[in-house]
Design a protein around this motif. Structure first.
Motif, PDB file in Angstrom:
ATOM      1  N   THR A 118       0.839  -1.210   0.000  1.00  0.00           N
ATOM      2  CA  THR A 118       0.000   0.000   0.000  1.00  0.00           C
ATOM      3  C   THR A 118       0.869   1.253   0.000  1.00  0.00           C
ATOM      4  OG1 THR A 118      -1.679  -1.209   1.206  1.00  0.00           O
ATOM      5  CG2 THR A 118      -1.836   1.192   1.280  1.00  0.00           C
ATOM      6  N   GLY A 119       1.943   1.220   0.794  1.00  0.00           N
ATOM      7  CA  GLY A 119       2.839   2.378   0.886  1.00  0.00           C
ATOM      8  C   GLY A 119       3.474   2.714  -0.454  1.00  0.00           C
ATOM      9  N   GLU A 120       3.822   1.680  -1.217  1.00  0.00           N
ATOM     10  CA  GLU A 120       4.443   1.925  -2.529  1.00  0.00           C
ATOM     11  C   GLU A 120       3.426   2.545  -3.494  1.00  0.00           C
ATOM     12  OE1 GLU A 120       7.685   1.685  -3.512  1.00  0.00           O
ATOM     13  OE2 GLU A 120       8.274   1.120  -1.489  1.00  0.00           O
ATOM     14  N   LYS A 121       2.143   2.180  -3.331  1.00  0.00           N
ATOM     15  CA  LYS A 121       1.111   2.803  -4.188  1.00  0.00           C
ATOM     16  C   LYS A 121       0.958   4.273  -3.825  1.00  0.00           C
ATOM     17  CE  LYS A 121      -1.427  -1.122  -5.692  1.00  0.00           C
ATOM     18  NZ  LYS A 121      -2.672  -1.762  -5.968  1.00  0.00           N
ATOM     19  N   ILE A 122       1.011   4.547  -2.516  1.00  0.00           N
ATOM     20  CA  ILE A 122       0.918   5.949  -2.064  1.00  0.00           C
ATOM     21  C   ILE A 122       2.139   6.720  -2.585  1.00  0.00           C
ATOM     22  CG2 ILE A 122       0.899   7.464  -0.032  1.00  0.00           C
ATOM     23  CD1 ILE A 122      -0.650   5.240   1.459  1.00  0.00           C
ATOM     24  N   ARG A 123       3.307   6.066  -2.565  1.00  0.00           N
ATOM     25  CA  ARG A 123       4.536   6.715  -3.075  1.00  0.00           C
ATOM     26  C   ARG A 123       4.367   7.151  -4.537  1.00  0.00           C
ATOM     27  NH1 ARG A 123      10.227   6.398  -1.984  1.00  0.00           N
ATOM     28  NH2 ARG A 123      11.404   6.822  -3.853  1.00  0.00           N
ATOM     29  N   GLU A 124       3.762   6.253  -5.320  1.00  0.00           N
ATOM     30  CA  GLU A 124       3.575   6.591  -6.743  1.00  0.00           C
ATOM     31  C   GLU A 124       2.763   7.867  -6.880  1.00  0.00           C
ATOM     32  OE1 GLU A 124       1.893   3.379  -9.118  1.00  0.00           O
ATOM     33  OE2 GLU A 124       3.391   2.018  -8.234  1.00  0.00           O
ATOM     34  N   ILE A 125       1.706   7.979  -6.084  1.00  0.00           N
ATOM     35  CA  ILE A 125       0.855   9.186  -6.148  1.00  0.00           C
ATOM     36  C   ILE A 125       1.682  10.404  -5.750  1.00  0.00           C
ATOM     37  CG2 ILE A 125      -1.141  10.372  -5.118  1.00  0.00           C
ATOM     38  CD1 ILE A 125      -2.351   7.551  -4.602  1.00  0.00           C
TER      39      ILE A 125
ATOM     40  N   ASP B  37      -1.211  20.629   0.040  1.00  0.00           N
ATOM     41  CA  ASP B  37      -0.153  20.378   1.029  1.00  0.00           C
ATOM     42  C   ASP B  37      -0.658  19.451   2.143  1.00  0.00           C
ATOM     43  OD1 ASP B  37       1.296  22.105  -0.507  1.00  0.00           O
ATOM     44  OD2 ASP B  37       1.297  23.762   0.938  1.00  0.00           O
ATOM     45  N   GLU B  38      -1.914  19.687   2.561  1.00  0.00           N
ATOM     46  CA  GLU B  38      -2.482  18.859   3.644  1.00  0.00           C
ATOM     47  C   GLU B  38      -2.642  17.409   3.185  1.00  0.00           C
ATOM     48  OE1 GLU B  38      -3.609  21.750   2.651  1.00  0.00           O
ATOM     49  OE2 GLU B  38      -3.427  23.020   4.437  1.00  0.00           O
ATOM     50  N   THR B  39      -3.043  17.252   1.928  1.00  0.00           N
ATOM     51  CA  THR B  39      -3.209  15.898   1.377  1.00  0.00           C
ATOM     52  C   THR B  39      -1.862  15.192   1.363  1.00  0.00           C
ATOM     53  OG1 THR B  39      -4.926  16.811  -0.042  1.00  0.00           O
ATOM     54  CG2 THR B  39      -4.105  14.619  -0.619  1.00  0.00           C
ATOM     55  N   GLU B  40      -0.853  15.931   0.921  1.00  0.00           N
ATOM     56  CA  GLU B  40       0.510  15.377   0.857  1.00  0.00           C
ATOM     57  C   GLU B  40       0.959  14.928   2.251  1.00  0.00           C
ATOM     58  OE1 GLU B  40       3.619  17.451  -1.591  1.00  0.00           O
ATOM     59  OE2 GLU B  40       4.543  17.714   0.378  1.00  0.00           O
ATOM     60  N   LEU B  41       0.722  15.789   3.235  1.00  0.00           N
ATOM     61  CA  LEU B  41       1.130  15.461   4.612  1.00  0.00           C
ATOM     62  C   LEU B  41       0.437  14.181   5.088  1.00  0.00           C
ATOM     63  CD1 LEU B  41       2.463  16.226   7.356  1.00  0.00           C
ATOM     64  CD2 LEU B  41       0.381  17.512   7.870  1.00  0.00           C
ATOM     65  N   MET B  42      -0.881  14.129   4.858  1.00  0.00           N
ATOM     66  CA  MET B  42      -1.617  12.966   5.369  1.00  0.00           C
ATOM     67  C   MET B  42      -1.276  11.689   4.603  1.00  0.00           C
ATOM     68  SD  MET B  42      -5.144  14.572   6.785  1.00  0.00           S
ATOM     69  CE  MET B  42      -5.517  15.681   5.450  1.00  0.00           C
ATOM     70  N   LEU B  43      -0.948  11.826   3.319  1.00  0.00           N
ATOM     71  CA  LEU B  43      -0.517  10.641   2.559  1.00  0.00           C
ATOM     72  C   LEU B  43       0.809  10.115   3.101  1.00  0.00           C
ATOM     73  CD1 LEU B  43      -1.468  11.504  -1.145  1.00  0.00           C
ATOM     74  CD2 LEU B  43      -2.497   9.754   0.307  1.00  0.00           C
TER      75      LEU B  43
ATOM     76  N   ILE C 232       2.257  18.637  12.469  1.00  0.00           N
ATOM     77  CA  ILE C 232       3.002  17.414  12.124  1.00  0.00           C
ATOM     78  C   ILE C 232       3.200  16.559  13.381  1.00  0.00           C
ATOM     79  CG2 ILE C 232       5.195  16.497  11.205  1.00  0.00           C
ATOM     80  CD1 ILE C 232       5.365  19.089   9.489  1.00  0.00           C
ATOM     81  N   ALA C 233       3.503  17.232  14.506  1.00  0.00           N
ATOM     82  CA  ALA C 233       3.730  16.499  15.762  1.00  0.00           C
ATOM     83  C   ALA C 233       2.474  15.741  16.212  1.00  0.00           C
ATOM     84  CB  ALA C 233       4.199  17.458  16.846  1.00  0.00           C
ATOM     85  N   GLU C 234       1.283  16.335  15.939  1.00  0.00           N
ATOM     86  CA  GLU C 234       0.025  15.651  16.313  1.00  0.00           C
ATOM     87  C   GLU C 234      -0.083  14.322  15.560  1.00  0.00           C
ATOM     88  OE1 GLU C 234      -3.535  18.004  15.639  1.00  0.00           O
ATOM     89  OE2 GLU C 234      -2.529  19.745  16.505  1.00  0.00           O
TER      90      GLU C 234
END
Ligand code: T5A
Length: 211
Positions: free
Chosen positions: A45-52, A63-69, A116-118
């Motif tokens: 799953t992580g590698e699929k997220i990496r591709e995105i 930016d928020e989407t990127e952080l949460m991904l 980010i700390a949260e």
């Protein structure tokens, strides 16, 4: 013996890929079982997220989407691979981890450290690397080295100001946590860089020998 969790960090073209192989060899030669992995990624799953995340075509990612991904991939990685590996007394060597989030999404994109700390607290529940090697070099030198390779991904396409903020964030983390984060001057020759790495590794490997 308690298995160690080691991470490798640095800006673009800092030489992580090159150094990772050396670190892997050194740890294995010491007779220690080792799992080498990377972020974002490390699981199916992580590698699929990496591709995105790396796809330059995804210019509209917030930016928020990127952080949460990043943290979505990390949650999967921790639960599926990192924690289960560490409990079997196998060390984990990870190419990037949460310091990259503070540097890229925090310093680079400007998301607050508190936010980010949260997520870090929620996802990691206190788990942190035992040792982090930070490969540091001037931004322009790193981009020049990275530029010798294939076409840039979504992060490599960022501007110099982004990269400078990212580098400063990494250096701030290192000055706040000198015990954990060791700065390696990667502007020097590869031979010199590897000997700086060996110096740090010898300490952690000696700890194991004497423990
Ligand atoms: N990311 C990641 C975030 O934004 N937030 C996060 O939370 C996380 C986890 C993917 C991207 O994801 C972002 C950051 C990244 O942009 P990645 O796969 O680690 O992360 O991608 P890169 O940083 O791009 O890593 P690379 O593997 O592409 O680059 P390296 O490993 O730093 O560089 P490397 O080893 O390929 O070296 C580059 C060139 O320099 C030469 C090498 O031979 C190579 O040609 N070189 C040297 N030349 C002279 N002297 C030396 N000392 C040299 N060392 C290497």
């Amino acid at each position: 013996m308690t298995a160690k969790f080691i991470t490798l960090e640095g800006g673009e073209g800092a030489g992580k890929t090159t150094c990772l192989k050396h670190i892997e060899k050194r740890i294995k030669e010491a007779g220690i079982d080792l799992c080498v992995t990377r972020e974002p990624g490390g699981t199916r799953t992580g590698e699929k997220i990496r591709e995105i995340l790396l796809d330059r075509g995804n210019f509209d990612i917030l930016d928020e989407t990127e952080l949460m991904l990043m943290f979505a991939a990390r949650a999967q990685h921790l639960n599926e691979l990192i924690r289960p590996t560490l409990v079997t007394d196998t060390w984990v060597l990870c190419d990037r981890f949460t310091d990259a989030t503070y540097a890229y999404q925090g310093g680079g994109r400007g998301i607050s450290s508190e936010r980010i700390a949260e997520l870090e607290q929620w996802v990691q529940q206190g788990l942190k690397p035992d040792l982090t090697l930070l490969l540091d070099l001037p931004v322009e030198m790193g981009l020049k080295r990275a530029g010798q390779r294939s076409s840039p991904d979504r992060f490599e396409s960022e501007n110099i100001a982004f990269m400078e903020r990212m580098r400063s964030s990494y250096l701030e983390i290192a000055s706040r946590e000198p015990e954990r984060v060791k700065i390696i001057d990667s502007s020097l020759t590869l031979e010199n860089v590897l000997s700086q790495i060996d110096f740090v590794l010898n300490e952690i490997l000696n700890e194991v020998d004497s423990g």
